[in-house]
Design a protein around this motif. Structure first.
Motif, mmCIF file in Angstrom:
data_model
loop_
_atom_site.group_PDB
_atom_site.id
_atom_site.type_symbol
_atom_site.label_atom_id
_atom_site.label_comp_id
_atom_site.label_asym_id
_atom_site.label_seq_id
_atom_site.Cartn_x
_atom_site.Cartn_y
_atom_site.Cartn_z
ATOM 1 N N SER A 33 0.828 -1.210 0.000
ATOM 2 C CA SER A 33 0.000 0.000 0.000
ATOM 3 C C SER A 33 0.861 1.258 0.000
ATOM 4 C CB SER A 33 -0.960 -0.014 1.195
ATOM 5 O OG SER A 33 -0.244 -0.013 2.396
ATOM 6 N N SER A 34 2.050 1.206 0.605
ATOM 7 C CA SER A 34 2.916 2.394 0.596
ATOM 8 C C SER A 34 3.329 2.762 -0.822
ATOM 9 C CB SER A 34 4.171 2.146 1.449
ATOM 10 O OG SER A 34 3.829 1.976 2.792
ATOM 11 N N CYS A 35 3.771 1.783 -1.591
ATOM 12 C CA CYS A 35 4.139 2.051 -2.985
ATOM 13 C C CYS A 35 2.931 2.555 -3.763
ATOM 14 C CB CYS A 35 4.695 0.791 -3.656
ATOM 15 S SG CYS A 35 6.399 0.398 -3.200
ATOM 16 N N ARG A 36 1.783 1.946 -3.535
ATOM 17 C CA ARG A 36 0.588 2.334 -4.302
ATOM 18 C C ARG A 36 0.133 3.746 -3.953
ATOM 19 N NH1 ARG A 36 -3.454 -0.192 -2.818
ATOM 20 N NH2 ARG A 36 -2.769 -1.793 -1.386
ATOM 21 N N GLU A 37 0.085 4.040 -2.647
ATOM 22 C CA GLU A 37 -0.417 5.356 -2.248
ATOM 23 C C GLU A 37 0.546 6.461 -2.654
ATOM 24 O OE1 GLU A 37 -1.342 5.051 1.912
ATOM 25 O OE2 GLU A 37 -2.791 3.452 1.539
ATOM 26 N N TRP A 38 1.846 6.177 -2.548
ATOM 27 C CA TRP A 38 2.806 7.226 -2.898
ATOM 28 C C TRP A 38 2.865 7.445 -4.406
ATOM 29 C CZ3 TRP A 38 8.085 7.431 -4.851
ATOM 30 C CH2 TRP A 38 8.630 8.722 -4.734
ATOM 31 N N SER A 39 2.834 6.365 -5.180
ATOM 32 C CA SER A 39 2.987 6.494 -6.629
ATOM 33 C C SER A 39 1.669 6.808 -7.326
ATOM 34 C CB SER A 39 3.557 5.198 -7.220
ATOM 35 O OG SER A 39 2.590 4.164 -7.168
ATOM 36 N N SER A 65 13.085 14.295 -0.617
ATOM 37 C CA SER A 65 12.884 12.941 -0.133
ATOM 38 C C SER A 65 11.905 12.924 1.030
ATOM 39 C CB SER A 65 14.220 12.303 0.277
ATOM 40 O OG SER A 65 14.754 12.962 1.397
ATOM 41 N N TYR A 66 11.293 11.766 1.218
ATOM 42 C CA TYR A 66 10.334 11.589 2.298
ATOM 43 C C TYR A 66 10.442 10.155 2.813
ATOM 44 C CZ TYR A 66 5.986 11.102 4.866
ATOM 45 O OH TYR A 66 5.072 10.868 5.853
ATOM 46 N N ALA A 67 10.568 10.047 4.122
ATOM 47 C CA ALA A 67 10.641 8.720 4.739
ATOM 48 C C ALA A 67 9.502 8.583 5.735
ATOM 49 C CB ALA A 67 11.991 8.531 5.428
ATOM 50 N N LYS A 68 8.474 7.850 5.358
ATOM 51 C CA LYS A 68 7.371 7.592 6.287
ATOM 52 C C LYS A 68 7.826 6.614 7.360
ATOM 53 C CE LYS A 68 2.434 6.579 6.304
ATOM 54 N NZ LYS A 68 1.284 6.192 5.485
ATOM 55 N N THR A 69 8.676 5.685 6.960
ATOM 56 C CA THR A 69 9.291 4.754 7.909
ATOM 57 C C THR A 69 10.791 4.758 7.655
ATOM 58 O OG1 THR A 69 9.273 2.797 6.485
ATOM 59 C CG2 THR A 69 7.234 3.279 7.695
ATOM 60 N N LYS A 70 11.531 4.153 8.595
ATOM 61 C CA LYS A 70 12.980 4.091 8.435
ATOM 62 C C LYS A 70 13.392 3.140 7.318
ATOM 63 C CE LYS A 70 13.772 3.381 12.817
ATOM 64 N NZ LYS A 70 13.875 3.506 14.260
ATOM 65 N N GLN A 71 12.442 2.317 6.850
ATOM 66 C CA GLN A 71 12.776 1.301 5.847
ATOM 67 C C GLN A 71 12.889 1.867 4.441
ATOM 68 O OE1 GLN A 71 9.681 -1.580 6.418
ATOM 69 N NE2 GLN A 71 10.408 -2.073 8.473
ATOM 70 N N SER A 72 12.218 2.975 4.181
ATOM 71 C CA SER A 72 12.124 3.457 2.803
ATOM 72 C C SER A 72 12.228 4.975 2.744
ATOM 73 C CB SER A 72 10.788 3.027 2.184
ATOM 74 O OG SER A 72 10.665 1.627 2.169
ATOM 75 N N PRO A 89 17.603 1.728 3.453
ATOM 76 C CA PRO A 89 18.870 1.692 4.200
ATOM 77 C C PRO A 89 19.035 0.452 5.066
ATOM 78 C CG PRO A 89 17.461 3.539 4.917
ATOM 79 C CD PRO A 89 16.797 2.910 3.738
ATOM 80 N N LEU A 90 17.942 -0.096 5.602
ATOM 81 C CA LEU A 90 18.065 -1.260 6.473
ATOM 82 C C LEU A 90 18.402 -2.524 5.675
ATOM 83 C CD1 LEU A 90 15.096 -0.592 8.950
ATOM 84 C CD2 LEU A 90 17.461 0.210 9.056
ATOM 85 N N LEU A 91 18.030 -2.526 4.400
ATOM 86 C CA LEU A 91 18.359 -3.665 3.530
ATOM 87 C C LEU A 91 19.687 -3.447 2.808
ATOM 88 C CD1 LEU A 91 14.953 -4.379 1.717
ATOM 89 C CD2 LEU A 91 16.077 -5.842 3.404
ATOM 90 N N GLY A 92 20.159 -2.191 2.783
ATOM 91 C CA GLY A 92 21.359 -1.886 2.027
ATOM 92 C C GLY A 92 21.124 -1.983 0.530
ATOM 93 N N LEU A 93 19.917 -1.581 0.093
ATOM 94 C CA LEU A 93 19.576 -1.651 -1.330
ATOM 95 C C LEU A 93 18.830 -0.387 -1.736
ATOM 96 C CD1 LEU A 93 18.287 -5.342 -1.486
ATOM 97 C CD2 LEU A 93 20.417 -4.479 -2.494
ATOM 98 N N THR A 94 18.926 -0.058 -3.017
ATOM 99 C CA THR A 94 18.217 1.090 -3.569
ATOM 100 C C THR A 94 17.340 0.611 -4.718
ATOM 101 O OG1 THR A 94 19.986 2.620 -2.964
ATOM 102 C CG2 THR A 94 18.494 3.330 -4.730
ATOM 103 N N ASP A 95 16.071 0.966 -4.663
ATOM 104 C CA ASP A 95 15.134 0.651 -5.745
ATOM 105 C C ASP A 95 15.121 1.816 -6.723
ATOM 106 O OD1 ASP A 95 12.977 0.233 -7.427
ATOM 107 O OD2 ASP A 95 11.454 0.341 -5.847
ATOM 108 N N VAL A 96 15.710 1.591 -7.896
ATOM 109 C CA VAL A 96 15.556 2.558 -8.985
ATOM 110 C C VAL A 96 14.381 2.044 -9.806
ATOM 111 C CG1 VAL A 96 16.646 3.716 -10.927
ATOM 112 C CG2 VAL A 96 18.040 3.010 -8.961
#
Ligand SMILES: [Zn+2]
Ligand SMILES: [Zn+2]
Length: 144
Positions: A33-39, A65-72, A89-96
């Protein structure tokens, strides 16, 4: 270090440009839902990279930038509002987002957060209920 082919990306207006080098760690679709609501879209086509593979080539000062949670940490262009990427940041990955780098041949391998899906995609790919075990999820696979 990050050798390999490069992929050029940009925002909707072109004020921000980025370059991604190498090959993605994973590609797929996120239904959360986070991806859906933001995009404002029904699904997010993602490509995940090590953060060092992603370089802002132009317009770093135009990125908000906006971080609703520390995960994204979600990033976009302040001029046009076009979305660029999400840092995890917690996964050490970036979604392009796949749409940001059109020269990348998008080869999705998985659907994640399918329990939240509003758009069913019956493409035969595995449907993770949340995320794979190696990413801290249940690893549970749902029916399409
Ligand atoms: Zn822009
Ligand atoms: Zn998501």
């Amino acid at each position: 270090m990050a050798e390999g082919r490069t992929y050029q990306g940009k925002c909707f207006c072109g004020d921000v440009a980025l370059i991604v080098t190498g090959e993605p760690v994973a590609m797929g679709y996120c239904h959360c839902s986070s991806c859906r609501e933001w995009s404002a879209g029904p699904v997010n086509a993602f490509s995940l990279w090590k953060p060092e593979a992603v370089r802002i080539a132009k317009g770093a000062d135009k990125i908000a930038s906006y971080a609703k949670t520390k995960q994204s940490v979600r990033k976009w262009c302040k001029t046009c509002g076009g979305h660029l990427l999400t840092e995890h940041p917690l996964l050490g990955l970036t979604d392009v987002y796949a749409a940001t780098i059109p020269s990348l041949a998008f080869k999705p391998g998985v659907h994640v957060h399918y329990q939240e899906s509003v758009l069913k995609l019956r493409d035969g790919l595995p449907k993770q209920k949340d995320v794979p075990k190696e990413m801290g999820g249940s690893g549970e696979i749902l029916a399409e």
